[in-house]
Each structure stands twice: as C-alpha cells, then as structure tokens.
Design a protein around this motif. Structure first.
Motif, PDB file in Angstrom:
ATOM      1  N   THR A 144       1.037  -1.424  -0.238  1.00  0.00           N
ATOM      2  CA  THR A 144      -0.045  -0.122  -0.293  1.00  0.00           C
ATOM      3  C   THR A 144       1.183   1.186   0.142  1.00  0.00           C
ATOM      4  OG1 THR A 144      -0.048   0.038   2.160  1.00  0.00           O
ATOM      5  CG2 THR A 144      -1.574  -1.394   0.976  1.00  0.00           C
ATOM      6  N   ARG A 145       0.336   2.378  -0.339  1.00  0.00           N
ATOM      7  CA  ARG A 145       1.165   3.659  -0.722  1.00  0.00           C
ATOM      8  C   ARG A 145       1.335   4.401   1.058  1.00  0.00           C
ATOM      9  NH1 ARG A 145       1.953   5.409  -5.099  1.00  0.00           N
ATOM     10  NH2 ARG A 145       1.025   5.575  -6.708  1.00  0.00           N
ATOM     11  N   SER A 146       0.266   4.050   2.051  1.00  0.00           N
ATOM     12  CA  SER A 146       1.152   4.408   3.247  1.00  0.00           C
ATOM     13  C   SER A 146       1.918   3.757   4.120  1.00  0.00           C
ATOM     14  CB  SER A 146       0.016   4.183   4.316  1.00  0.00           C
ATOM     15  OG  SER A 146      -0.668   2.702   4.607  1.00  0.00           O
ATOM     16  N   THR A 147       2.354   2.377   3.090  1.00  0.00           N
ATOM     17  CA  THR A 147       3.385   1.862   3.660  1.00  0.00           C
ATOM     18  C   THR A 147       4.462   2.300   2.973  1.00  0.00           C
ATOM     19  OG1 THR A 147       1.974  -0.924   4.235  1.00  0.00           O
ATOM     20  CG2 THR A 147       4.403  -0.369   4.222  1.00  0.00           C
ATOM     21  N   ILE A 148       4.752   2.537   1.620  1.00  0.00           N
ATOM     22  CA  ILE A 148       5.695   2.826   0.950  1.00  0.00           C
ATOM     23  C   ILE A 148       5.602   4.446   1.395  1.00  0.00           C
ATOM     24  CG2 ILE A 148       6.364   3.890  -1.013  1.00  0.00           C
ATOM     25  CD1 ILE A 148       4.632   2.387  -2.517  1.00  0.00           C
ATOM     26  N   SER A 149       5.179   5.808   2.142  1.00  0.00           N
ATOM     27  CA  SER A 149       5.476   6.140   2.673  1.00  0.00           C
ATOM     28  C   SER A 149       6.005   6.042   3.875  1.00  0.00           C
ATOM     29  CB  SER A 149       4.002   7.438   2.614  1.00  0.00           C
ATOM     30  OG  SER A 149       3.410   6.942   3.617  1.00  0.00           O
ATOM     31  N   THR A 150       5.590   5.559   4.389  1.00  0.00           N
ATOM     32  CA  THR A 150       6.317   5.216   5.704  1.00  0.00           C
ATOM     33  C   THR A 150       7.846   4.601   5.814  1.00  0.00           C
ATOM     34  OG1 THR A 150       5.083   3.926   6.514  1.00  0.00           O
ATOM     35  CG2 THR A 150       4.170   5.667   7.013  1.00  0.00           C
ATOM     36  N   MET A 151       8.413   4.352   4.626  1.00  0.00           N
ATOM     37  CA  MET A 151      10.027   3.453   4.940  1.00  0.00           C
ATOM     38  C   MET A 151      10.572   4.016   4.745  1.00  0.00           C
ATOM     39  SD  MET A 151      10.929   0.568   2.560  1.00  0.00           S
ATOM     40  CE  MET A 151      10.125  -0.302   3.107  1.00  0.00           C
ATOM     41  N   THR A 152      11.778   4.208   5.391  1.00  0.00           N
ATOM     42  CA  THR A 152      12.866   5.108   6.448  1.00  0.00           C
ATOM     43  C   THR A 152      14.356   4.450   5.426  1.00  0.00           C
ATOM     44  OG1 THR A 152      11.698   6.111   7.531  1.00  0.00           O
ATOM     45  CG2 THR A 152      14.581   6.583   7.043  1.00  0.00           C
ATOM     46  N   THR A 153      14.055   5.830   4.078  1.00  0.00           N
ATOM     47  CA  THR A 153      15.244   5.087   3.654  1.00  0.00           C
ATOM     48  C   THR A 153      17.145   5.877   3.919  1.00  0.00           C
ATOM     49  OG1 THR A 153      15.019   3.879   1.758  1.00  0.00           O
ATOM     50  CG2 THR A 153      16.849   4.111   1.096  1.00  0.00           C
ATOM     51  N   THR A 154      18.220   4.895   4.087  1.00  0.00           N
ATOM     52  CA  THR A 154      19.149   5.751   4.177  1.00  0.00           C
ATOM     53  C   THR A 154      20.547   4.875   3.399  1.00  0.00           C
ATOM     54  OG1 THR A 154      18.723   6.158   6.211  1.00  0.00           O
ATOM     55  CG2 THR A 154      21.390   6.626   6.418  1.00  0.00           C
ATOM     56  N   VAL A 155      20.767   6.418   2.757  1.00  0.00           N
ATOM     57  CA  VAL A 155      22.753   5.625   1.536  1.00  0.00           C
ATOM     58  C   VAL A 155      23.806   5.919   2.411  1.00  0.00           C
ATOM     59  CG1 VAL A 155      23.562   5.882  -0.542  1.00  0.00           C
ATOM     60  CG2 VAL A 155      20.641   5.767  -0.441  1.00  0.00           C
ATOM     61  N   LEU A 156      24.285   4.692   2.613  1.00  0.00           N
ATOM     62  CA  LEU A 156      25.736   5.698   2.663  1.00  0.00           C
ATOM     63  C   LEU A 156      26.626   4.944   1.683  1.00  0.00           C
ATOM     64  CD1 LEU A 156      25.503   3.095   6.124  1.00  0.00           C
ATOM     65  CD2 LEU A 156      24.838   5.461   5.947  1.00  0.00           C
ATOM     66  N   ALA A 206      17.679   4.074  13.050  1.00  0.00           N
ATOM     67  CA  ALA A 206      15.891   4.761  12.826  1.00  0.00           C
ATOM     68  C   ALA A 206      15.973   4.502  11.050  1.00  0.00           C
ATOM     69  CB  ALA A 206      16.982   6.478  12.532  1.00  0.00           C
ATOM     70  N   ALA A 207      16.572   3.404  10.824  1.00  0.00           N
ATOM     71  CA  ALA A 207      16.484   3.223   8.895  1.00  0.00           C
ATOM     72  C   ALA A 207      15.277   2.232   8.739  1.00  0.00           C
ATOM     73  CB  ALA A 207      17.396   2.634   8.288  1.00  0.00           C
ATOM     74  N   ASP A 208      14.589   2.085   7.881  1.00  0.00           N
ATOM     75  CA  ASP A 208      14.080   1.020   7.097  1.00  0.00           C
ATOM     76  C   ASP A 208      14.700  -0.148   6.643  1.00  0.00           C
ATOM     77  OD1 ASP A 208      11.813   1.162   8.802  1.00  0.00           O
ATOM     78  OD2 ASP A 208      11.060   3.064   7.820  1.00  0.00           O
ATOM     79  N   ARG A 209      15.534   0.591   5.224  1.00  0.00           N
ATOM     80  CA  ARG A 209      16.560   0.405   4.392  1.00  0.00           C
ATOM     81  C   ARG A 209      17.762   1.151   4.076  1.00  0.00           C
ATOM     82  NH1 ARG A 209      13.229   1.058  -0.926  1.00  0.00           N
ATOM     83  NH2 ARG A 209      12.152  -0.861  -0.682  1.00  0.00           N
ATOM     84  N   GLY A 251      14.769  -6.971  10.590  1.00  0.00           N
ATOM     85  CA  GLY A 251      14.071  -6.921  10.400  1.00  0.00           C
ATOM     86  C   GLY A 251      13.684  -5.760   8.504  1.00  0.00           C
ATOM     87  N   LYS A 252      15.340  -5.598   8.964  1.00  0.00           N
ATOM     88  CA  LYS A 252      15.369  -3.894   7.865  1.00  0.00           C
ATOM     89  C   LYS A 252      15.254  -4.941   6.741  1.00  0.00           C
ATOM     90  CE  LYS A 252      16.480  -0.860  12.158  1.00  0.00           C
ATOM     91  NZ  LYS A 252      15.713  -0.603  11.871  1.00  0.00           N
ATOM     92  N   GLU A 253      15.843  -3.672   5.541  1.00  0.00           N
ATOM     93  CA  GLU A 253      16.153  -4.121   4.487  1.00  0.00           C
ATOM     94  C   GLU A 253      17.431  -3.749   3.749  1.00  0.00           C
ATOM     95  OE1 GLU A 253      11.686  -3.780   2.392  1.00  0.00           O
ATOM     96  OE2 GLU A 253      13.229  -2.513   1.907  1.00  0.00           O
ATOM     97  N   LEU A 254      18.543  -4.139   3.590  1.00  0.00           N
ATOM     98  CA  LEU A 254      20.095  -4.378   3.454  1.00  0.00           C
ATOM     99  C   LEU A 254      20.106  -4.465   1.738  1.00  0.00           C
ATOM    100  CD1 LEU A 254      22.452  -3.270   3.575  1.00  0.00           C
ATOM    101  CD2 LEU A 254      22.921  -5.480   3.687  1.00  0.00           C
ATOM    102  N   LEU A 255      19.968  -3.027   1.077  1.00  0.00           N
ATOM    103  CA  LEU A 255      20.390  -2.812  -0.616  1.00  0.00           C
ATOM    104  C   LEU A 255      21.690  -2.313  -0.965  1.00  0.00           C
ATOM    105  CD1 LEU A 255      19.522  -2.382  -3.389  1.00  0.00           C
ATOM    106  CD2 LEU A 255      18.622  -0.381  -2.842  1.00  0.00           C
TER     107      LEU A 255
END
Length: 198
Positions: free
Chosen positions: A11-23, A72-75, A114-118
């Motif tokens: 859902t869009r609500s899930t997308i909008s709440t995801m916090t992504t941090t690029v290192l 603090a990051a989800d992804r 439970g976090k994502e790693l890209l």
C-alpha cells in the motif's frame, strides 16, 4: 547482466512511511562522476545520503552515531564503487566497527532484524566482463556474496543489488537514466531478491 528492480505490491501508506538511508563509501567523491550522480538523485528524491569518507577521513568511526542511523532506517543502502572485486576499505572498517556482537548479531544482537539491505555497486568495467564466460569469470552477484552473508547474519532482508556496470565508459544520457532508476529503486516498496534469492 541487466538488473531490473521488481516491486512487490504494497500500500501507499507503507511506502510513504519507509525511511531509507544511503551510506556512500567513495574515497574520491570530488572526482566521482557516477556515484556523485547517483547520490544526487537519491537526495533529490528526499532520501537521506551520508558520505562516509567525508565523515571519517581518518577511519575513526563514531560507532554510536552510526548505529543510531541504522536503527532509524527501514532500508539501509550501501553505495560504493567496486574496488578489486570488493568494497572500498572504509566500508570494511565500518562493518568491523559498527556491526558489533550483541547489537547486530548474536543471541541478543537483533537491532537490525527486519530491516532491508540494498547494495548499490558500480564496477568500472562493462557488464559483459562479469560473466562466467567473460574476462573476470564471475558475475557481480557472486562477488557480493560476503555482503549477502553479512545480511543473513544481522537479520536484514538482502534486496536485489542495484548494479551500475561500465562506469568508466557510461554515456551522460545512460548515467542520467540510471540515476532516475536509482531514485525509483530507493523509494520503491520491498523488492524481490530475484537472482540472489537463497
């Protein structure tokens, strides 16, 4: 090999709440063309981008600060140029210092579960060299296995890597298109593992 990011339906609500941090781990950011373009595209998309070589030029990593960023990051995105079929030195140091026992792994080390790693990697040579029948005899996915094993250990979901091969010769138009694709990948919902599924 061309990687295509495929998003699972959410859902869009899930997308909008995801916090992504690029290192970003690039030791020569001022002369970088590809990683600079990717990082700029991420920032323009509203993603937090942190340049680790700027933060820690002496390799003295603030472990508590880095752990707080990860919590603090989800992804979590590790962006770097491929050096000798591996990562730049600071990324290895960062792993050694930040991903501690009892915090990132071990019976009580569940901070990242439970976090994502890209992984966003940019080899200099063209994708045709990274094949079993190519000059280097290994696919990029195979060379990233240590990072996938690390992801397994720390309890993160290892997403399909974002590979930008051929950085030594990529055209301006191709780089611009790739930068747009990067922003889309960073802000997309959970991505399937595809070729890297275990």
């Amino acid at each position: 090999m061309a990687w295509i990011v495929t998003a699972a339906p959410e859902t869009r609500s899930t997308i909008s709440t995801m916090t992504t941090t690029v290192l970003v781990f690039h030791p020569h950011r001022s002369t970088s063309r590809v990683n600079a373009a990717l990082a700029a595209s991420a920032q323009a998309a509203g993603v937090q981008v942190r340049h680790l070589y700027d933060l820690y030029p002496d390799f003295r990593i603030d472990v508590a600060a880095e752990q707080a960023v990860l919590e603090a990051a989800d992804r979590i995105v590790l962006q770097f140029p491929m050096y000798w079929y591996s990562t730049p030195a600071l990324l290895k140091q960062w792993q050694d210092d930040v991903l501690t026992w009892g915090w990132a792994y071990g019976s009580r080390g569940t901070a990242l579960h439970g976090k994502e790693l890209l992984v966003a990697v940019s080899p200099g040579a063209g994708a045709d060299r990274y094949r079993r029948d190519g000059a280097y005899r290994y696919e990029v996915a195979e060379l990233l296995r240590p990072l996938q094993a690390t992801s397994n250990l720390i309890g993160t979901t290892f997403l399909r890597p974002f590979v930008t091969a051929g950085t030594m010769s990529i055209s301006d138009d191709a780089l611009a298109a790739r930068a747009v694709e990067y922003a889309e990948a960073l802000t997309a919902p959970r991505q399937v593992l595809g070729d890297l599924e275990v």
